[in-house]
Every structure is written in structure tokens, then in C-alpha cells.
Design an enzyme around this catalytic site. Structure first.
Site: not given
Ligand code: SAJ
Length: 444
Positions: A103, A166, A218, A272, A275
Site C-alpha cells: 500500500t 506489526r 496502526k 513502513c 510511508k
Molecule cells: N530509526 C532511527 N532511529 C530510531 C529507530 C529507527 O533512525 O530510534 C530508523 C531505522 O534506522 C530505519 C527506520 O528508522 O531506517 C525504521 O526503523 P524501525 O526500527 O522502525 O523498523 P521497521 O520500519 O522495520 O518497523 C516498524 C516498527 N514499527 C514500530 O516500531 C512502531 C514495527 O513494529 C512495524 O511492524 C513496522 O514498522 C511495520 O511493518 O509497520
């Protein structure tokens, strides 16, 4: 007359219900495996024929380290409980379908693009029988179930639910089994049927609510994370200007009650977080502005440019012309210890540098294209740039790295190394969030 949802619920409870999963990606594939492993006969629908062949061969098309997935997939395919196909017509006898398609949002106007979701709904409306249940797991903007999904399926007597995924790469099965889930449905009967399904493999809370709340929950949880990361990045930029050290600041701020400052860094990638905030914002009527969400997105999207600015600063100080400079980028995936390169901040950095910089080398232990010896990539480089906090980089021999390079310059975009360690190895360096002449120890 639409067969009762209760009848469907008891078929789910008995394990006899026929289950389908539409979209066998990072979400759909592990879900299909867990449902098959919990006793259901599962038909997976996947457009990519090579992916179908790989799965039916008992192999996982997800190359990154996903503990337990390859073995689970091999066993449920061998048992005949999971079979993949590209032919949606094979869904006609299916009673419950999980939809896990992409999506995306349009990069130009940040509006949702539901081509895959609409195609899935149209296909299911043509194929499924009245009384079946379609559960959308893809993350969608608030109001999408009412505007896009229900108008196509409900006139056919097909029930709908929304149970947003999630998952995080690197721990897909663990997340799916241990993280609480929201069961979005507009009737308690449908919520009960969903609970009967998810309780087969989810050992955590299953919170029933209405469809709109599930959509809001979400998109909000990911927008919350994005805005908090943006706040950390804002503080990092302030520290850089005033000679402070955001890593030290963060450590001490998080000692005060109720604070949980996230990590600043070289960018926010993945399918995620970049977006989903736009999906939330897109629910607002035209002319309304989700200003905080927009500001956070812009701040996080701009972090690779900040890394590029620090590289240029170091090269200028060493009087190394950009055109003859050689940069070594450490990390290409969007997340540490994962091979997932979707919306990679490193790709954004390379796009900014490639017209200016003489040569750019990339290393990533998890990405097939870039997984060679890190010292080979550092050899002859003028500036190393840490873009991802891979475990391998935390163990990097800085002295050997500095010796392998033509000029020992480094931009640490993830606060992996301490100022002392970098200086001891002979590096001139800049770290995201650390001022030029900071007195503090720096990161790590
Ligand atoms: N990041 C930072 N600082 C942080 C945490 C992450 O710069 O403190 C960056 C990471 O390097 C990465 C991006 O953000 O490039 C995303 O990292 P992430 O740890 O959020 O990983 P995702 O996107 O795989 O997972 C997120 C998670 N959402 C939340 O924690 C609220 C996960 O639980 C969700 O299931 C997933 O999105 C999703 O599928 O929506």
C-alpha cells in the site's frame, strides 16, 4: 441468505476452514506458514511466478536472516498444508482470505496508491462465495475499509475485517507470535471469527475494535515513531551547531522519568515508517495540514543530505577535491542486521553524491550486491560513511581501517564509534549529533 459468521467461526475453531493468503511478501509468507503450521490448509496467492516456484519447492524467497522461517516453510509445504499459486481462481473454495499486498504512497503528493489493494478486492469479489471473510493486514489510511474495501466485497455477501500487521524484518515469526494485534471489525461476530483465527498462533492480546480505530491505531503507531525519530534528529542538529553531543544528551534525558528519546541518525528507511505517517495524514480533508507529521517526515527525509554536508565539510578541510575523492559507504539496507533495502537512506545519499564525488564504493554484509570484505571497500578511500549500525561495523578494527584508507576520514551517521576510539585510530571525523569541538566523549 449470507451464511452466518458463526458457522464460519466454528469451522475456523475446528481447523477445517480453508484459508487463503493474498501476497506472499514479508508479511503474507510468514502468516501463511504460521496458519498452515497451526493445522489449516492454506493457499498462497502470489503474482511473481518465480516466488511461487521457490515456495512450492519448500524454499524461502526471503533471503535475509529470518530465524525459523525457512524450516517452517519447508515443513508446511512438505506436509501439503501450504501451496502457492499465481492463479486467483484457486481461491473459489476458500472461506477466509488474508490480504497482505503493498500500500505505497505516491512520492509526488504523498497520497495512498491502492492499485494492488483494489485489484485484490476486485479479484476476491469475483471469486469468493457469499459468507466468506476477507481480512486486510496491509497498513491502510483511516477510512480505506469504508471507501475502498467494503463497497466492493460486502454487496457480494463477503465479510470484511482489518488486522494491521506489526512485523519487523529479522524477527518476522517472533513478532507475529508475540506482538498484540488489533482486530478491526464492525460486528462482534466477525471479531470473534477473527479471534478464532489469530488465537491459533498469536500468544498475545487480541484487541477487538471497529475498522476505523484499527486503521488509526496502526498508522498512528508508525507516525508516532517517525515523529519521535525526527525529534531526536532535530536535537542532533542543534547539538551539532552548539558544540554538544546528542548521544550523551539522549543517555541522560532518558534517565528522567517518562522520557524515551529515540536514536538520531543518517535517515529513516523501510516500507513502513517513511510511508505510514502520510497514510494517516491523507485521512484529513483537502486543505487540512498534518503539520507535525509533515515536519517530521521532511526532517527525517533530509538526514542523508546532512550526512552529505558532513562529508563535504571533511573533504574541504583536507583540501580533497570532490571529483577525485573516493567515498566508502558502510551499510545499504535500511535496518541493522537485515538485507531489506526498501527506501534505503544509503540510496538517497548516493543519489546526492554521485554527480559530485569521484568514486563511491558500497559495503553491506547482508546485501548480496555489496557483501564483500569491508577492508577491500575501505582500501584507498578518503572518507568512510557509517549509514547502518550493522553488528559487523561495531566490531570494526578502526586502526586497520584507517591504515587501509588513502585519507582516514569518517562520518559516523549512527553513533557507532566513540570520539576517543576514532581519534586513537587516527581518524578525522564527524558524527551525526556531535559538535565540532565538543568536549564530550561522543557516541557508543
Ligand atoms: N530509526 C532511527 N532511529 C530510531 C529507530 C529507527 O533512525 O530510534 C530508523 C531505522 O534506522 C530505519 C527506520 O528508522 O531506517 C525504521 O526503523 P524501525 O526500527 O522502525 O523498523 P521497521 O520500519 O522495520 O518497523 C516498524 C516498527 N514499527 C514500530 O516500531 C512502531 C514495527 O513494529 C512495524 O511492524 C513496522 O514498522 C511495520 O511493518 O509497520
Amino acid at each position: 441468505m449470507t451464511p452466518s459468521v458463526d458457522a464460519l467461526r466454528s469451522r475456523i475453531e475446528s481447523g477445517h476452514a480453508r484459508i487463503g493468503v493474498l501476497g506472499l511478501g514479508y508479511v503474507g509468507l510468514p502468516v501463511a506458514c504460521l496458519l498452515a503450521n497451526s493445522g489449516f490448509r492454506v493457499t498462497g496467492i502470489e503474482l511473481k511466478a518465480d516466488r511461487v516456484a521457490t515456495i512450492n519447492g519448500g524454499r524461502s524467497p526471503i533471503e535475509s536472516r529470518e530465524p525459523g522461517l525457512a524450516a517452517l516453510l519447508a515443513s508446511v509445504v512438505a506436509s501439503g498444508r501450504l501451496r502457492a499459486t499465481s492463479d486467483p481462481a484457486e481461491l473459489q473454495d476458500i472461506e477466509v482470505v488474508i490480504v497482505a499486498v503493498e500500500t505505497p504512497v505516491d512520492p509526488s503528493d504523498h497520497r495512498p496508491r491502492y492499485r494492488a489493494l483494489k485489484a485484490a478486492c476486485d479479484r476476491l469479489a469475483e471469486t469468493l462465495r457469499s459468507g466468506s471473510l476477507v481480512i486486510v493486514e496491509s497498513t491502510i489510511a483511516p477510512g480505506t475499509m469504508d471507501r475502498v474495501v467494503r463497497p466492493v466485497l460486502e454487496p457480494r455477501g463477503i465479510h470484511v475485517g482489518h488486522c494491521p500487521e506489526r512485523v519487523m524484518p529479522g524477527r518476522l515469526l517472533q513478532n507475529l507470535k508475540t506482538m498484540s494485534r488489533v482486530l478491526g471489525a464492525d460486528s462482534p461476530e466477525i471479531a470473534d471469527a477473527m479471534r478464532a483465527l489469530y488465537s491459533r498462533y498469536v500468544n498475545a492480546d487480541l484487541d477487538a475494535t471497529d475498522l476505523l480505530t484499527a486503521e488509526l491505531v496502526k498508522t498512528t503507531e508508525n507516525a508516532y515513531r517517525d515523529v519521535n525519530i525526527a525529534f531526536a534528529n532535530q536535537v542532533a542538529l542543534i547539538c551539532q551547531e552548539v558544540g554538544g553531543d546528542v548521544w550523551k544528551v539522549r543517555e541522560l534525558v532518558n534517565k528522567s522519568p517518562g522520557r524515551n528519546m529515540l536514536f538520531p541518525g543518517a535517515g529513516v528507511g523501510g516500507h513502513c515508517i517513511p510511508k505510514d505517517p502520510w497514510l494517516l495524514a491523507s485521512a484529513l480533508p483537502a486543505g487540512w495540514e498534518a503539520s507535525l507529521i509533515r515536519a517530521g517526515r521532511e526532517l527525517n527525509t533530509n538526514m542523508p543530505a546532512e550526512v552529505a554536508r558532513l562529508i563535504a565539510e571533511l573533504l574541504a578541510k583536507e583540501k580533497i577535491p570532490n571529483a577525485s575523492a573516493c567515498i566508502a559507504i558502510l551499510g545499504y539496507s535500511y535496518l541493522e542486521d537485515s538485507d531489506d533495502t526498501r527506501d534505503s537512506p544509503s540510496a538517497a545519499l548516493i543519489a546526492l553524491l554521485e554527480d559530485e564525488i569521484g568514486s563511491i564504493q558500497v559495503h553491506d554484509p547482508f546485501v548480496r550486491e555489496y557483501c564483500r570484505d569491508v577492508h577491500e571497500v575501505l582500501h584507498g578511500a578518503d572518507c568512510a560513511v557509517v549509514m547502518v549500525k550493522h553488528s559487523e561495523y561495531r566490531q570494526l578494527d578502526l586502526l586497520a581501517a584507517a591504515r587501509a584508507m588513502r585519507t582516514p576520514l569518517i562520518v559516523d551517521g549512527r553513533g557507532v564509534f566513540s570520539t576517543t576510539a576514532l581519534r586513537a585510530a587516527g581518524f578525522r571525523h564527524r558524527t551525526i549529533g556531535v559538535g565540532q569541538n565538543t568536549r564530550s566523549e561522543g557516541a557508543a
